[in-house]
Design a protein around this motif. Structure first.
Motif, PDB file in Angstrom:
ATOM      1  N   THR A  99       0.836  -1.201   0.000  1.00  0.00           N
ATOM      2  CA  THR A  99       0.000   0.000   0.000  1.00  0.00           C
ATOM      3  C   THR A  99       0.870   1.250   0.000  1.00  0.00           C
ATOM      4  O   THR A  99       2.002   1.251   0.501  1.00  0.00           O
ATOM      5  CB  THR A  99      -0.917   0.046   1.234  1.00  0.00           C
ATOM      6  N   VAL A 100       0.317   2.299  -0.568  1.00  0.00           N
ATOM      7  CA  VAL A 100       0.920   3.631  -0.499  1.00  0.00           C
ATOM      8  C   VAL A 100      -0.066   4.503   0.263  1.00  0.00           C
ATOM      9  O   VAL A 100      -1.237   4.606  -0.119  1.00  0.00           O
ATOM     10  CB  VAL A 100       1.174   4.222  -1.896  1.00  0.00           C
ATOM     11  N   SER A 101       0.393   5.090   1.348  1.00  0.00           N
ATOM     12  CA  SER A 101      -0.480   5.945   2.155  1.00  0.00           C
ATOM     13  C   SER A 101       0.193   7.286   2.400  1.00  0.00           C
ATOM     14  O   SER A 101       1.402   7.438   2.237  1.00  0.00           O
ATOM     15  CB  SER A 101      -0.831   5.265   3.485  1.00  0.00           C
ATOM     16  N   VAL A 102      -0.629   8.260   2.789  1.00  0.00           N
ATOM     17  CA  VAL A 102      -0.135   9.628   2.978  1.00  0.00           C
ATOM     18  C   VAL A 102      -0.508  10.100   4.371  1.00  0.00           C
ATOM     19  O   VAL A 102      -1.647   9.939   4.821  1.00  0.00           O
ATOM     20  CB  VAL A 102      -0.731  10.589   1.932  1.00  0.00           C
ATOM     21  N   ALA A 103       0.463  10.685   5.063  1.00  0.00           N
ATOM     22  CA  ALA A 103       0.243  11.283   6.381  1.00  0.00           C
ATOM     23  C   ALA A 103       0.805  12.703   6.356  1.00  0.00           C
ATOM     24  O   ALA A 103       1.563  13.073   5.460  1.00  0.00           O
ATOM     25  CB  ALA A 103       0.928  10.460   7.471  1.00  0.00           C
ATOM     26  N   ARG A 104       0.402  13.478   7.352  1.00  0.00           N
ATOM     27  CA  ARG A 104       0.936  14.830   7.516  1.00  0.00           C
ATOM     28  C   ARG A 104       1.734  14.902   8.806  1.00  0.00           C
ATOM     29  O   ARG A 104       1.255  14.518   9.870  1.00  0.00           O
ATOM     30  CB  ARG A 104      -0.204  15.844   7.581  1.00  0.00           C
ATOM     31  N   ALA A 105       2.964  15.374   8.707  1.00  0.00           N
ATOM     32  CA  ALA A 105       3.755  15.596   9.914  1.00  0.00           C
ATOM     33  C   ALA A 105       3.055  16.658  10.749  1.00  0.00           C
ATOM     34  O   ALA A 105       2.749  17.737  10.242  1.00  0.00           O
ATOM     35  CB  ALA A 105       5.164  16.045   9.547  1.00  0.00           C
ATOM     36  N   PRO A 106       2.730  16.392  12.008  1.00  0.00           N
ATOM     37  CA  PRO A 106       1.850  17.284  12.771  1.00  0.00           C
ATOM     38  C   PRO A 106       2.407  18.663  13.053  1.00  0.00           C
ATOM     39  O   PRO A 106       1.641  19.609  13.235  1.00  0.00           O
ATOM     40  CB  PRO A 106       1.614  16.502  14.079  1.00  0.00           C
ATOM     41  N   ILE A 107       3.716  18.832  13.103  1.00  0.00           N
ATOM     42  CA  ILE A 107       4.279  20.150  13.394  1.00  0.00           C
ATOM     43  C   ILE A 107       4.465  20.956  12.119  1.00  0.00           C
ATOM     44  O   ILE A 107       3.941  22.061  11.967  1.00  0.00           O
ATOM     45  CB  ILE A 107       5.613  20.019  14.147  1.00  0.00           C
ATOM     46  N   SER A 108       5.220  20.420  11.179  1.00  0.00           N
ATOM     47  CA  SER A 108       5.546  21.170   9.962  1.00  0.00           C
ATOM     48  C   SER A 108       4.456  21.093   8.911  1.00  0.00           C
ATOM     49  O   SER A 108       4.371  21.952   8.045  1.00  0.00           O
ATOM     50  CB  SER A 108       6.855  20.636   9.366  1.00  0.00           C
ATOM     51  N   GLY A 109       3.620  20.049   8.971  1.00  0.00           N
ATOM     52  CA  GLY A 109       2.616  19.850   7.933  1.00  0.00           C
ATOM     53  C   GLY A 109       3.157  19.206   6.685  1.00  0.00           C
ATOM     54  O   GLY A 109       2.435  19.041   5.693  1.00  0.00           O
ATOM     55  N   ARG A 110       4.418  18.801   6.712  1.00  0.00           N
ATOM     56  CA  ARG A 110       5.017  18.184   5.533  1.00  0.00           C
ATOM     57  C   ARG A 110       4.337  16.855   5.220  1.00  0.00           C
ATOM     58  O   ARG A 110       4.001  16.081   6.117  1.00  0.00           O
ATOM     59  CB  ARG A 110       6.508  17.939   5.772  1.00  0.00           C
ATOM     60  N   ARG A 111       4.148  16.567   3.941  1.00  0.00           N
ATOM     61  CA  ARG A 111       3.534  15.311   3.529  1.00  0.00           C
ATOM     62  C   ARG A 111       4.558  14.189   3.634  1.00  0.00           C
ATOM     63  O   ARG A 111       5.677  14.283   3.144  1.00  0.00           O
ATOM     64  CB  ARG A 111       3.021  15.415   2.094  1.00  0.00           C
ATOM     65  N   VAL A 112       4.167  13.111   4.297  1.00  0.00           N
ATOM     66  CA  VAL A 112       5.012  11.921   4.451  1.00  0.00           C
ATOM     67  C   VAL A 112       4.282  10.762   3.784  1.00  0.00           C
ATOM     68  O   VAL A 112       3.175  10.397   4.188  1.00  0.00           O
ATOM     69  CB  VAL A 112       5.286  11.608   5.930  1.00  0.00           C
ATOM     70  N   VAL A 113       4.892  10.203   2.762  1.00  0.00           N
ATOM     71  CA  VAL A 113       4.313   9.090   2.017  1.00  0.00           C
ATOM     72  C   VAL A 113       4.926   7.796   2.535  1.00  0.00           C
ATOM     73  O   VAL A 113       6.148   7.683   2.638  1.00  0.00           O
ATOM     74  CB  VAL A 113       4.566   9.248   0.503  1.00  0.00           C
TER      75      VAL A 113
END
Length: 315
Positions: A99-113
């Protein structure tokens, strides 16, 4: 190719949910997304790498945007489907998947795949091409392969984690070296190789798991991986109960080793070799790295004025 969830479109199909948002339209100046990939199997001693990404995916509510079709890549006599009984009492069949999923780093908001799966049996080129096509659609700029290998290291010392890159820019930014390894490669190395050919920044992060305690879980190695990855993401990663689990794991191995004088003697030899090799690490650089980690974790606990880092510049 199968869709991951009903009603969702794949990142490569032009569907709005999976497309990379225009950050500039929001007034943000975020770095490109960073992709972290781990695979069960040959690349995952003690289950340490896959568990690390499982923890991040769960804690950061990662949303699955794409699933590779297992039929295209797996020999089901090697990675067999799993039968289980669901909550409603019906029997369920789960196939090996990626699977490929996407999250957001909670402080910077950077997208982490996050790419999570089982090392494929065949069609590795197509497998990597599909992952990287999705990654491009999500605005990924850096691909990090995460793995764990068995090694002659003692369980009673910090787990060694090696970061390497064939990318000269990454080497300059992070002060890492290229890998000198020559020999068979797993899907972790193959994926980052193809990513580099597509001019993405690439790194490989490998934890060394004591070979005499190879069975999963390996919480001490998982924790070491997460602490290294947070330096690349630019803010603390969730570790949950891993510190306590790691201490309990080490105490359990200590107890078992104490019951066998030969094993205890062997571990003592490993400790002596490790301690001798690590003498230069009692240096200003090592102390500074630990202090920076302490500051990042202090900030996430309550200093709202600091929005956290965004990873090394340019990655």
């Amino acid at each position: 190719m199968t869709s991951s969830e009903p009603g969702k479109q794949d990142a490569t199909g032009g569907g709005t949910p999976a497309e990379a948002p225009d950050e500039s339209a929001k007034g943000n100046e975020l770095p490109p997304a960073i992709l972290l990939a781990s695979f069960e199997g040959w690349n995952d001693a003690g289950g340490a790498a896959s568990q690390a990404l499982d923890i991040v995916a769960e804690a950061w509510d990662a949303d699955v945007v794409h699933e590779l079709d297992a039929q295209d890549y797996h020999d089901f006599q090697v990675n067999r489907p799993h039968v289980s009984i669901g909550e409603d009492g019906t029997r369920e069949l789960t196939w090996p998947s990626t699977t490929v999923s996407v999250a957001r780093a909670p402080i910077s908001g950077r997208r982490v795949v996050l790419v999570q799966g089982v090392e494929p049996s065949f069609h590795w080129r197509d497998y990597c091409d599909e992952i990287l096509e999705v990654a491009r659609g999500l605005g990924v700029g850096t691909v990090v392969g995460v793995g764990a290998l068995l090694a002659d290291v003692p369980h009673s010392r910090p787990i060694p984690v090696q970061t390497t890159s064939a990318d000269p820019q990454v080497q300059a930014l992070l002060g890492v070296e290229g890998s000198e390894y020559e020999g068979p490669s797993g899907i972790v190395g193959v994926l980052t190789h193809f990513a580099a050919e597509q001019r993405l920044h690439t790194l490989n992060v490998w934890a060394a798991v004591p070979h005499y305690v190879a069975q999963p879980p390996s919480p001490k190695a998982t924790l070491a991986i997460l602490l290294r990855l947070e330096e690349l993401v630019g803010e603390p990663l969730p570790v949950g109960d891993l510190p306590e689990d790691a201490r309990a794991w080490q105490a359990g191995v200590d107890e078992l080793a104490g019951q066998d004088p030969d094993v205890a003697e062997y571990i003592q030899q490993l400790e002596e070799v490790k301690d001798t090799a690590d003498l230069p690490e009692a240096s200003g650089e090592a102390i500074a790295r630990e202090f920076e980690r302490y500051l990042r974790r202090r900030d996430i606990r309550g200093d709202k004025g600091d929005k956290g880092g965004q990873g090394p510049a340019g990655l």
